[in-house]
Design an enzyme around this catalytic site. Structure first.
Site, PDB file in Angstrom:
ATOM      1  N   GLY A  19       5.393   1.964  -9.669  1.00 47.54           N
ATOM      2  CA  GLY A  19       4.328   0.971  -9.614  1.00 47.54           C
ATOM      3  C   GLY A  19       3.018   1.591  -9.170  1.00 47.54           C
ATOM      4  O   GLY A  19       2.975   2.328  -8.185  1.00 47.54           O
ATOM      5  N   GLY A  21       0.017  -0.203  -8.560  1.00 50.07           N
ATOM      6  CA  GLY A  21      -0.947  -1.153  -8.022  1.00 50.07           C
ATOM      7  C   GLY A  21      -1.496  -0.654  -6.693  1.00 50.07           C
ATOM      8  O   GLY A  21      -1.375   0.525  -6.344  1.00 50.07           O
ATOM      9  N   GLN A 245       4.441 -19.066  -3.478  1.00 54.65           N
ATOM     10  CA  GLN A 245       3.167 -19.746  -3.242  1.00 54.65           C
ATOM     11  C   GLN A 245       2.574 -20.279  -4.543  1.00 54.65           C
ATOM     12  O   GLN A 245       2.432 -19.537  -5.526  1.00 54.65           O
ATOM     13  CB  GLN A 245       2.175 -18.768  -2.612  1.00 54.65           C
ATOM     14  CG  GLN A 245       0.855 -19.410  -2.247  1.00 54.65           C
ATOM     15  CD  GLN A 245       0.030 -18.483  -1.368  1.00 54.65           C
ATOM     16  OE1 GLN A 245      -0.680 -17.623  -1.872  1.00 54.65           O
ATOM     17  NE2 GLN A 245       0.154 -18.644  -0.064  1.00 54.65           N
ATOM     18  N   HIS A 247      -0.797 -21.348  -5.907  1.00 61.81           N
ATOM     19  CA  HIS A 247      -2.221 -21.277  -5.574  1.00 61.81           C
ATOM     20  C   HIS A 247      -2.853 -22.607  -5.956  1.00 61.81           C
ATOM     21  O   HIS A 247      -2.608 -23.121  -7.051  1.00 61.81           O
ATOM     22  CB  HIS A 247      -2.895 -20.127  -6.330  1.00 61.81           C
ATOM     23  CG  HIS A 247      -4.223 -19.753  -5.757  1.00 61.81           C
ATOM     24  ND1 HIS A 247      -5.335 -20.569  -5.852  1.00 61.81           N
ATOM     25  CD2 HIS A 247      -4.635 -18.653  -5.070  1.00 61.81           C
ATOM     26  CE1 HIS A 247      -6.362 -19.985  -5.255  1.00 61.81           C
ATOM     27  NE2 HIS A 247      -5.957 -18.815  -4.772  1.00 61.81           N
ATOM     28  N   LEU A 257      -6.490 -17.651 -12.475  1.00 59.58           N
ATOM     29  CA  LEU A 257      -6.824 -17.867 -11.065  1.00 59.58           C
ATOM     30  C   LEU A 257      -8.312 -18.119 -10.841  1.00 59.58           C
ATOM     31  O   LEU A 257      -9.164 -17.417 -11.379  1.00 59.58           O
ATOM     32  CB  LEU A 257      -6.395 -16.631 -10.263  1.00 59.58           C
ATOM     33  CG  LEU A 257      -6.707 -16.651  -8.760  1.00 59.58           C
ATOM     34  CD1 LEU A 257      -5.905 -17.738  -8.072  1.00 59.58           C
ATOM     35  CD2 LEU A 257      -6.396 -15.294  -8.154  1.00 59.58           C
ATOM     36  N   THR A 259     -10.435 -17.980  -7.502  1.00 57.37           N
ATOM     37  CA  THR A 259     -10.249 -17.502  -6.143  1.00 57.37           C
ATOM     38  C   THR A 259     -10.568 -18.542  -5.071  1.00 57.37           C
ATOM     39  O   THR A 259     -11.470 -19.374  -5.227  1.00 57.37           O
ATOM     40  CB  THR A 259     -11.112 -16.254  -5.872  1.00 57.37           C
ATOM     41  OG1 THR A 259     -10.983 -15.880  -4.499  1.00 57.37           O
ATOM     42  CG2 THR A 259     -12.590 -16.521  -6.143  1.00 57.37           C
ATOM     43  N   GLU A 260      -9.813 -18.443  -3.989  1.00 62.51           N
ATOM     44  CA  GLU A 260     -10.085 -19.239  -2.790  1.00 62.51           C
ATOM     45  C   GLU A 260     -11.467 -18.917  -2.230  1.00 62.51           C
ATOM     46  O   GLU A 260     -12.053 -19.685  -1.476  1.00 62.51           O
ATOM     47  CB  GLU A 260      -9.015 -18.913  -1.746  1.00 62.51           C
ATOM     48  CG  GLU A 260      -8.871 -19.904  -0.633  1.00 62.51           C
ATOM     49  CD  GLU A 260      -7.594 -19.632   0.143  1.00 62.51           C
ATOM     50  OE1 GLU A 260      -7.708 -19.229   1.302  1.00 62.51           O
ATOM     51  OE2 GLU A 260      -6.498 -19.805  -0.420  1.00 62.51           O
ATOM     52  N   ARG A 291      -2.855 -22.391   1.769  1.00 60.11           N
ATOM     53  CA  ARG A 291      -2.648 -22.712   0.359  1.00 60.11           C
ATOM     54  C   ARG A 291      -1.518 -23.711   0.117  1.00 60.11           C
ATOM     55  O   ARG A 291      -1.621 -24.576  -0.752  1.00 60.11           O
ATOM     56  CB  ARG A 291      -2.375 -21.420  -0.425  1.00 60.11           C
ATOM     57  CG  ARG A 291      -3.605 -20.559  -0.533  1.00 60.11           C
ATOM     58  CD  ARG A 291      -3.319 -19.230  -1.179  1.00 60.11           C
ATOM     59  NE  ARG A 291      -4.551 -18.457  -1.299  1.00 60.11           N
ATOM     60  CZ  ARG A 291      -4.595 -17.213  -1.762  1.00 60.11           C
ATOM     61  NH1 ARG A 291      -3.483 -16.609  -2.139  1.00 60.11           N
ATOM     62  NH2 ARG A 291      -5.743 -16.576  -1.850  1.00 60.11           N
TER      63      ARG A 291
END
Length: 593
Positions: A19, A21, A245, A247, A257, A259-260, A291
């Site tokens: 991975g 990321g 979660q 969102h 998404l 964003t918050e 959230r």
């Protein structure tokens, strides 16, 4: 057949990281700079890993915009986790946060700046000053492209450190010996269709989340739970998989998404009556409540008939009052997303939003050094030798039953770095040779692939994947009932034989995406099984697990982690670590905002 198996090409490294990321590259950077030979496998080019989609910020108690302290950050994280987070790991993360962020800044990450040159910080849901008194500005942001900036910064540093990247490679299975030590992985090179044995003295899983087991998701298509599937097939448990979660602000109908950070900059949620309804549910933090709280409040508004649109299926996020200058400076990507996916310009009109699956709080159990753990026959925690997990695929137990926004990017860099340091201190490069990998371990992996390759009829992978997604969407949503969950568990278990019968017509080797998709479904089913089984057996409501039959949190019986084993789909439990490393313990209390 045996000759084919034994003739697999092999490569040897001190460490293989699966991975690329934020977590994987932060770990590999630590390793490569220490002089270890490191291979990083990624299904996509590293800067296309899903960290690139993170928008709002990375949390750290820097105190640049308002008074702050790491212990307040710890308090918010424990409270946000609904007391299912381990307080030693949470203390470690919150103490390390300022150093980790300043380190990124020194790497060249282009954070937004205040007039005095310090890093700009915005408010975020659930982050407060002085134990919940008022919102605090703790999210260190690079406009609304923080993950993008982080990923590119880490990639550039890894290139400079001469990290070996295996781009468009998919790890298939963990290789273990009789004692259970992990000795590397089998991996598919997509370009050629060849399978390799990658021998490693240490293996790190950093494969991200598995949100693609739901029909409506903010996750990239690559997020199919590959590391979790590898662990489950190797007999390693998955922990706290009932906690996912939603969102609050995915674009209605698209799932992309929002964003918050929009609410951190002053955006507000409205129902069809133009009411700022979060003032009723969370009078103190309002739209910046955690959230899980906001998602359930939105869902409640929609269920009670106060949703917007012709069918009342969403609420709206209003930010036109912020002004064009603020939106274009602080939220440029959000404006672009709203125009492309919702057909509205947020400078003029509100964005239609609904709760959308976003993040897994559970995963492969680890300690705060990233070492993977399991339970022995007596229920004692044991370390799985040579194996680490970091990032969203890991249950480091800092998020518990609900993650606070911006703690995910922090999780990546703190625990990616911690795992890297722990591996460096163990000096795998000084070990004389790689251990011999038992032939049976390689054969198990190859037999699984060969059965798939040789099948000439059966189930199509995308049809089975869609059944998994629709089942999870219908039976494991924002609000849950025992009947729904039990039915979902039964349906998911019923899909296991279909996964075992997947085939694909095109047997060509070069960039065969049908092969990759079929292999991904085998990982998705393990995650779905763990999720439904764990959720159907937790008879309380805690964080993201809102169970109508048991609406209250039950600390007497359920202050414990779920530990799921794939074989027989069995569940065991272990206690939450309530004692921090050095700070004062934070006792459970009612969770109000």
């Amino acid at each position: 057949m045996a000759a084919i198996k034994t003739s697999l090409p092999r490569r040897q490294f001190d460490v293989v990281v699966v991975g690329a990321g934020g977590a994987g590259m932060r770990c590999s950077l630590q390793l490569a700079e220490a002089g270890l030979s490191v291979a990083v496998l990624s299904k996509v080019f590293p800067t296309r890993s899903h960290t690139v989609a993170a928008q709002g910020g990375v949390s750290a108690a820097l105190g640049n915009m308002s008074e702050d302290h790491w212990y307040w950050h710890m308090y918010d994280t424990v409270k946000g986790s609904d007391w299912l987070g381990d307080q030693d790991a949470i203390e470690f993360m919150c103490r390390e946060a300022p150093h980790a962020v300043y380190e990124l800044e020194h790497f060249g990450m282009p954070f937004d700046r205040n007039p005095d040159g310090t890093i700009y910080q915005r408010p975020f849901g659930g982050h407060t000053a002085n134990h919940g008194e008022k919102p605090v500005q703790r999210a260190c942001a690079a406009a609304d492209r923080t993950g993008h900036a982080m990923l590119h910064t880490l990639y550039q540093r890894n290139v400079a450190a001469r990290t070996n990247f295996f781009v468009e490679w998919m790890a298939l299975d963990l290789l273990r010996n009789e004692e259970g030590d992990v000795l590397g992985v089998t991996a598919l090179e997509m370009e050629t269709g060849e399978i390799y044995v990658l021998e490693a003295k240490r293996t790190v899983l950093a494969t991200g989340g598995a949100g693609r087991i739901w029909a409506a998701s903010t996750n990239a298509f690559i997020n199919t739970g590959d590391g979790l599937g590898m662990a489950a097939r190797a007999g390693i448990p998955l922990q706290d998989m009932e906690f996912w979660q939603f969102h609050p602000t995915g674009v209605a109908g698209a799932g992309v998404l929002i964003t918050e950070g929009v609410r951190g900059e002053g955006g507000i949620l409205l129902n069809k009556d133009g009411e700022r309804f979060m003032e009723r549910y969370a009078p103190n933090l309002k739209d910046l409540a955690p959230r899980d709280f906001v998602s359930r409040s939105m869902d409640q508004e929609i269920k009670e008939g106060r949703g917007c649109g012709p069918d009342g299926s969403y609420v709206v996020l209003k930010l036109d009052h912020l002004g064009a200058e603020t939106i274009n400076k602080r939220l440029p990507s959000i404006r672009e997303i709203a125009i492309k996916f919702a057909n509205v310009d947020p400078i003029k009109d509100p964005i239609p939003v609904v709760p959308t699956i976003h993040y897994q709080m559970g995963g492969i159990p680890t300690n705060y050094y990233g070492q993977v753990t399991t339970l022995d026959a007596e229920g004692n925690t044991q370390i799985v030798k040579n194996l680490y997990a970091v990032g969203e695929c890991a249950a480091t137990n800092v998020h518990g039953a609900n993650r606070l926004g911006t703690n995910s990017l922090l999780d990546l860099i703190v625990f990616g770095r911690a795992a890297g340091n722990h591996i460096v201190e163990s000096r795998p490069d000084n070990e004389h040779a790689h251990q011999d990998i038992p032939e049976w371990s390689i054969e198990q992996s190859m037999d699984r692939v060969n059965r798939l390759e040789s099948r000439t009829s059966g189930q199509r992978s995308q049809e089975v994947a869609e059944k998994i997604r629709q089942t999870m969407q219908a039976h494991c949503g924002v609000f849950r009932t025992l009947d729904l969950l039990k039915k979902g568990e039964e349906l998911i278990e019923g899909l296991v034989p279909e996964v075992d019968e997947i085939y694909f017509q095109d047997k060509s080797k070069i960039f065969n995406t049908a092969r990759v998709e079929a292999l991904e479904v085998a990982n998705m089913i393990e995650v779905a099984r763990a999720t439904t089984k764990s959720a159907a057996n937790r008879t309380e409501s805690r964080g993201a697990h809102a169970l109508n039959d048991y609406p209250e949190r039950d600390d007497e019986n359920w202050l414990k982690h779920s530990v799921w084993f794939s074989e027989g789909s069995t569940l065991r439990y272990k206690p939450v670590q309530m004692q921090p490393i050095s700070a004062k313990s934070i006792a459970p209390q009612p969770r109000t905002f």
